[in-house]
Design an enzyme around this catalytic site. Structure first.
Site, mmCIF file in Angstrom:
data_model
loop_
_atom_site.group_PDB
_atom_site.id
_atom_site.type_symbol
_atom_site.label_atom_id
_atom_site.label_comp_id
_atom_site.label_asym_id
_atom_site.label_seq_id
_atom_site.Cartn_x
_atom_site.Cartn_y
_atom_site.Cartn_z
ATOM 1 N N HIS A 289 2.528 -64.166 14.031
ATOM 2 C CA HIS A 289 1.579 -64.917 14.855
ATOM 3 C C HIS A 289 1.270 -64.170 16.146
ATOM 4 O O HIS A 289 0.832 -64.770 17.118
ATOM 5 C CB HIS A 289 2.151 -66.310 15.149
ATOM 6 C CG HIS A 289 2.440 -67.067 13.894
ATOM 7 N ND1 HIS A 289 1.487 -67.820 13.244
ATOM 8 C CD2 HIS A 289 3.553 -67.129 13.121
ATOM 9 C CE1 HIS A 289 2.020 -68.337 12.139
ATOM 10 N NE2 HIS A 289 3.271 -67.931 12.039
ATOM 11 N N LYS B 295 16.656 -38.402 34.602
ATOM 12 C CA LYS B 295 17.959 -38.842 35.125
ATOM 13 C C LYS B 295 18.287 -38.063 36.399
ATOM 14 O O LYS B 295 18.741 -38.616 37.391
ATOM 15 C CB LYS B 295 19.066 -38.547 34.109
ATOM 16 C CG LYS B 295 19.222 -39.556 33.000
ATOM 17 C CD LYS B 295 20.342 -39.065 32.109
ATOM 18 C CE LYS B 295 21.036 -40.103 31.294
ATOM 19 N NZ LYS B 295 22.124 -39.572 30.491
ATOM 20 N N GLU C 62 14.784 -40.965 20.568
ATOM 21 C CA GLU C 62 15.437 -39.839 21.267
ATOM 22 C C GLU C 62 15.715 -38.682 20.319
ATOM 23 O O GLU C 62 15.723 -37.532 20.726
ATOM 24 C CB GLU C 62 16.771 -40.286 21.903
ATOM 25 C CG GLU C 62 16.601 -40.879 23.287
ATOM 26 C CD GLU C 62 17.915 -41.064 24.048
ATOM 27 O OE1 GLU C 62 19.008 -40.812 23.500
ATOM 28 O OE2 GLU C 62 17.846 -41.492 25.211
HETATM 29 O O1 F6P Z 1 26.953 -42.604 27.471
HETATM 30 P P1 F6P Z 1 26.215 -42.108 28.655
HETATM 31 O O2 F6P Z 1 26.608 -40.716 29.011
HETATM 32 O O3 F6P Z 1 26.376 -43.048 29.823
HETATM 33 O O4 F6P Z 1 24.676 -42.036 28.310
HETATM 34 C C1 F6P Z 1 23.914 -43.185 28.037
HETATM 35 C C2 F6P Z 1 22.621 -42.789 27.370
HETATM 36 O O5 F6P Z 1 21.861 -41.942 28.203
HETATM 37 C C3 F6P Z 1 21.205 -40.958 27.406
HETATM 38 O O6 F6P Z 1 21.822 -39.733 27.658
HETATM 39 C C4 F6P Z 1 19.779 -40.780 27.782
HETATM 40 O O7 F6P Z 1 19.093 -41.955 27.605
HETATM 41 C C5 F6P Z 1 21.413 -41.388 25.983
HETATM 42 O O8 F6P Z 1 21.287 -40.339 25.089
HETATM 43 C C6 F6P Z 1 22.767 -42.005 26.087
HETATM 44 O O9 F6P Z 1 23.060 -42.812 24.980
#
Ligand code: F6P
Length: 457
Positions: free
Chosen positions: A311, A425, A282
């Protein structure tokens, strides 16, 4: 092939091999490394990069709170979080050889897989279970849906008053999601500092609260991180093993090693590779550089376990494309030992194994694999732990966070945003929400264009 040892006094010791980055190459990089360190320090002085302050965390206060909680008769905790709000705590928890006396058995509810969640919850005794809900943003789908399910089940089992004492919320200081609910229901809460990104947050309440509840020595963990910070902030490149390690990562990438295999020769350290994968992927996988030019940089982090993956994967690492930098995690002294019996009757061809400890065998396998890779012209680095102990784990965590920040500088990208994850998201929210998918996708894309990467997630 001879190994080059770094004499910084840092533990774990970082050992590069002769083929990785030579002295001359590092000399050529020196000015860029110094500039990168200067930029990181300047950002920290401006109040950014809060992860650098994490070794100053007041462990005693959280330990006292956790001891009080444990004395209330809880036996188990369910940590509800995902990504940076779970991987670090899980990695440290799994590094323990055994649960300390009085420590809470810990279950990590990360995915929204219905079978996994149903099986976990059906096995809980709600009267003795604490739910630790962790989300910096307070709105992550996977976390908030499972939290709401846990709350509903706990209210059914215990009644609302009792249930609220079974929940702890670790979240951003003023988000409208979990923070608002936690205040309303009267949960114990801990803040996530706004200037610490999720994947850099294991040494804040995000990792330290569940670890203290599990009985982990969080004071030793942050102490170790502090030792790594001392090395990291050292201006002289020659005395700064962590800058040198960052230089290796960067130089090898420039020479085509765009895949980094973290290969743990210790079951206890395997989950560290999961934590590292998020940190590295990330932070450094980015489309644009700081000038907004399309660069599409990044190194794919891969997790492997020795000896098992010898392996399974070693053939590819040895003879496939020369695009991998294998980072070995080695342990000198294991917490427990098992010895191959010397009882007569082992076939002659295997008799040299009688009386050997499994730790000795595992380390011989590591040395064999490393030597074979080096002879095949494949770069390696080794992080050698004296033991899998909290101080060394803390140093390892801080060192990789710092290496990530420096590598981001060398790549000239923002290592602290994640614009590529945000769109997915938002689209998932849209699919589950009332808007039509296409309408939502349109909105999400334009939001994303506006946000354009200043977020510290
Ligand atoms: O702590 P939050 O806001 O639930 O986010 C969880 C994770 O989602 C992300 O924003 C995207 O994967 C990460 O950077 C973060 O650690």
């Amino acid at each position: 092939m001879t190994l080059r040892y770094d004499a910084s006094g840092l533990s774990p010791t970082i050992i590069g091999d002769k083929m990785s980055v030579s002295g001359e190459q590092r000399d050529a990089l020196r000015a860029r490394l110094e500039e990168a360190l200067g930029n990181v320090k300047a950002a920290h002085e401006r109040g950014e990069l809060g992860f650098i302050d994490c070794p100053d965390f007041d462990a005693q206060e959280v330990q006292a709170w956790a001891a009080d909680k444990r004395a209330q008769g809880f036996t188990d905790q369910v940590v509800i979080g995902i990504g940076g709000s779970s991987l670090g705590a899980r990695a440290v928890y799994e590094s323990m050889a055994e649960l300390p006396d009085g420590g809470l058995r810990t279950h990590f509810a990360e995915n929204v897989d219905p079978v996994g969640v149903a099986n976990l919850f059906d096995g809980l005794d709600f009267s003795k279970t604490l739910f630790v809900v962790i989300t910096k943003s307070g709105s992550t789908v996977e976390t908030m849906t499972k939290f709401w399910y846990a709350w509903d089940r706990a209210v059914d089992e215990l009644g609302e008053d009792e249930a609220s004492s079974h929940f702890v919320a670790i979240t951003g200081p003023d988000n409208a999601g979990l923070r608002a609910l936690a205040d309303d229901k009267g949960f114990d809460t801990f803040p996530v500092p706004p200037n610490v990104g999720g994947r850099f947050s294991v040494l804040t309440a995000v990792g330290l609260v569940p670890l203290a509840l599990a009985g982990y020595d969080i004071a030793a963990l942050v102490d170790g991180a502090g030792r790594a910070r001392d090395v990291s902030m050292t201006d002289s490149v020659d005395d700064n093993a962590i800058l040198k390690a960052a230089a290796d990562m960067f130089e090898l990438y420039e020479r085509g090693a765009d895949q980094v295999v973290m290969m743990a020769y210790s079951d206890q350290l395997l989950a560290m590779a999961d934590w590292f994968r998020q940190l590295w992927a990330e932070s450094l996988g980015k489309a644009k550089n700081r000038q907004g030019e399309e660069v599409n940089v990044g190194m794919t982090p891969i997790k492997a376990l020795g000896a098992i993956d010898q392996h399974s994967q070693a053939q590819l690492y040895m003879e496939g494309p020369n695009d991998k930098h294998v980072v070995f995690l080695e342990v000198e002294s294991f917490d427990r030992e098992v010895t191959v019996p010397e009882r007569e009757g082992l076939p002659e061809s295997l008799s040299h194994l009688a009386g050997k400890s499994l730790g000795e065998i595992l380390n011989a396998e590591l040395q064999g694999t490393r030597r074979a890779l080096q002879e095949a012209g494949r770069p390696t680095t080794t992080w050698r732990f004296d033991a899998v102990a909290p101080g060394e784990i803390g140093a390892f965590i801080f060192a990789w966070e710092f290496i990530t920040a420096i590598t981001g500088e060398l790549l000239d990208i923002n290592a602290f945003d994640q614009p590529g994850v945000e769109l997915g998201k938002k689209l998932a929210h849209g699919l589950l929400g009332r808007q039509g998918f296409e309408e939502w996708a349109e909105m999400a894309r334009s939001d994303e264009a506006e946000a354009s990467g200043e977020e510290i997630g």
